[in-house]
Design an enzyme around this catalytic site. Structure first.
Site, PDB file in Angstrom:
ATOM      1  CG  ASN A   1       8.702  55.413  17.849  1.00 20.25           C
ATOM      2  OD1 ASN A   1       8.219  54.233  17.834  1.00 20.25           O
ATOM      3  ND2 ASN A   1       9.651  55.991  18.634  1.00 20.25           N
TER       4      ASN A   1
ATOM      5  CB  CYS B   1       5.560  44.121  18.628  1.00 14.07           C
ATOM      6  SG  CYS B   1       6.793  42.998  19.454  1.00 14.07           S
TER       7      CYS B   1
ATOM      8  N   GLY C   1      10.825  56.186  22.519  1.00 12.31           N
ATOM      9  CA  GLY C   1      11.361  54.883  23.090  1.00 12.31           C
ATOM     10  C   GLY C   1      12.711  54.604  23.771  1.00 12.31           C
TER      11      GLY C   1
ATOM     12  CD  GLN D   1       1.677  49.228  22.688  1.00 11.96           C
ATOM     13  OE1 GLN D   1       2.548  48.265  22.923  1.00 11.96           O
ATOM     14  NE2 GLN D   1       1.885  50.218  21.653  1.00 11.96           N
TER      15      GLN D   1
ATOM     16  CG  HIS E   1       9.496  52.352  15.018  1.00 14.83           C
ATOM     17  ND1 HIS E   1       9.986  51.757  16.156  1.00 14.83           N
ATOM     18  CD2 HIS E   1      10.613  52.950  14.464  1.00 14.83           C
ATOM     19  CE1 HIS E   1      11.238  51.929  16.150  1.00 14.83           C
ATOM     20  NE2 HIS E   1      11.496  52.316  14.976  1.00 14.83           N
TER      21      HIS E   1
ATOM     22  CG  MET F   1      10.190  50.674  25.135  1.00 19.23           C
ATOM     23  SD  MET F   1      11.626  51.916  25.599  1.00 19.23           S
ATOM     24  CE  MET F   1      11.068  53.098  26.725  1.00 19.23           C
TER      25      MET F   1
END
Length: 378
Positions: free
Chosen positions: A213, A110, A237, A79, A180, A26
């Site tokens: 996620n 993202c 997260g 990452q 995610h 994050m």
């Protein structure tokens, strides 16, 4: 609460965690200080903030400050973000040659406009051939370092990419795939579609770990995701913002042990102070305490703390001042029953900003014009 019998230790390349949990990178959050705080709570893989492949290649000072790791941090998980296979391959070679990390995670999830408008993040898997070239460039240059991929369901409901991307990544030799379960258009709003995680698990080889996620705010959420999807572990997260003890809860839950008692406000205050100390050690006294400010509201969510004290804590300027302000809290107050739930970014769904003509040809392997011109470290 008992652990699901299907859950095994999570293996990423040569590294094994008995607790199948990964800290999601994050921006502005998962620095060395925060990662250490979370590691002190429980086992798992803890990934640093996203950095750009271009930042590594160009030796950007900010990039190298962002990848600072604790001496006892193992494995060191980094990452990477990039849209150019050549730059990605070069960045990975630098990581290997300079021994900068033990595990590389690639960001294809993202949803931020400044990333997707350049064809990066959650936009990139739509370009299947370009996605494949980038992933292969990383894997082929990584040598013994395992490479994993994190992605979203797709750009929006009309452009799902996760199944094709998962198969491509598996064929390229990645060590794990994380999903995610939202589209880029959802950003962080609404509810994650865990059924997509189940479909991805079914679509990929059984020996390749698939991680879920989205909407993990408690140990019960994690067990429910694994039970309903068959995934091999969870990526956490926003659920740990102001709640780093969640990793201790997860360790207990996956081991089939009784969960620890939720912390009192006094225990939360002690964790806040520990967090501030670690940030100062990582960033220096002034920057560290300023960085701590954004965490205050997350820690205090649900607790009966007056608005003036909250405001003063949110403007704290030193560790001594933090210590003084914390004495004004009701340290015996128990953890509120309704204090969990979403924290951090939420916002609303919206149109995904993409490069011009991005959706015309999913087989086009071209690197989008200007995509790698910026050399930001994050």
């Amino acid at each position: 609460m008992s652990a699901p019998t299907a859950v095994r230790p999570l293996r990423i390349g040569p590294f094994v965690s008995e607790t199948p949990v990964v800290l999601a990178p994050m921006a502005g959050i998962t620095n060395a200080g925060f990662r250490r705080l979370c590691r002190e709570q429980g086992a798992g893989f803890y990934v640093c903030e996203m950095i750009t492949s271009r930042g590594l290649v160009e030796r950007n000072p900010l990039t190298f400050r962002m990848i600072a790791m604790d001496p006892d941090e193992h494995p060191r998980s980094m990452q990477l973000y990039g849209v150019d296979p050549a730059a990605m391959g070069q960045a990975v070679r630098i990581i290997v040659e300079q021994d900068l990390a033990d595990h590389i995670d690639m960001n294809f999830g993202c949803p931020v406009p400044k990333v997707t408008r350049r064809g990066g993040g959650a936009a990139l898997p739509f370009k299947r051939r370009l996605f494949e070239r980038i992933v292969r460039a990383a894997v082929e240059n990584a040598g013994p370092i395992p490479v994993t991929v994190k992605m979203r369901i797709g750009i929006d409901d009309a452009h799902h990419t996760y199944l094709d991307a998962g198969r491509i990544a598996a064929d390229a030799g990645v060590a794990a795939v994380a999903l995610h379960a939202r589209t880029a258009a959802q950003r962080y709003s609404g509810t994650a579609d865990w059924s997509a995680i189940a479909r991805l698990r079914d679509a990929l080889p059984a020996e390749l770990p698939v991680l879920g996620n989205g909407d993990i705010f408690s140990a019960a959420d994690a067990l429910a995701m694994v039970s309903s999807t068959g995934c091999d572990g969870v990526v956490v997260g926003r659920g740990c913002l102001g709640r780093p003890w969640l990793f201790g809860d997860l360790e207990a839950a996956f081991a089939g042990r009784e969960l620890p008692e939720p912390p009192s406000l006094g225990q939360v205050a002690a964790t806040m102070r520990r967090h501030a100390v670690l940030l100062q050690e990582h960033m220096g006294p002034d920057k560290g305490i300023r960085d701590m400010r954004k965490h205050i509201a997350w820690y205090l969510k649900g607790f009966p703390v007056g608005s003036d004290l909250r405001r003063r804590l949110g403007l704290v300027n030193s560790l001594d001042e933090l210590d003084e302000l914390l004495t004004h809290l009701d340290l015996e107050h128990p953890f509120p029953a309704d204090a969990d739930g979403p924290r951090g970014r939420q916002g609303s769904a919206g149109r995904v900003v993409l490069p011009e003509h991005w959706l015309d040809d999913p087989e086009d392997p071209s690197v989008p014009f200007g995509a790698e011109l910026e050399h930001s470290g994050g």
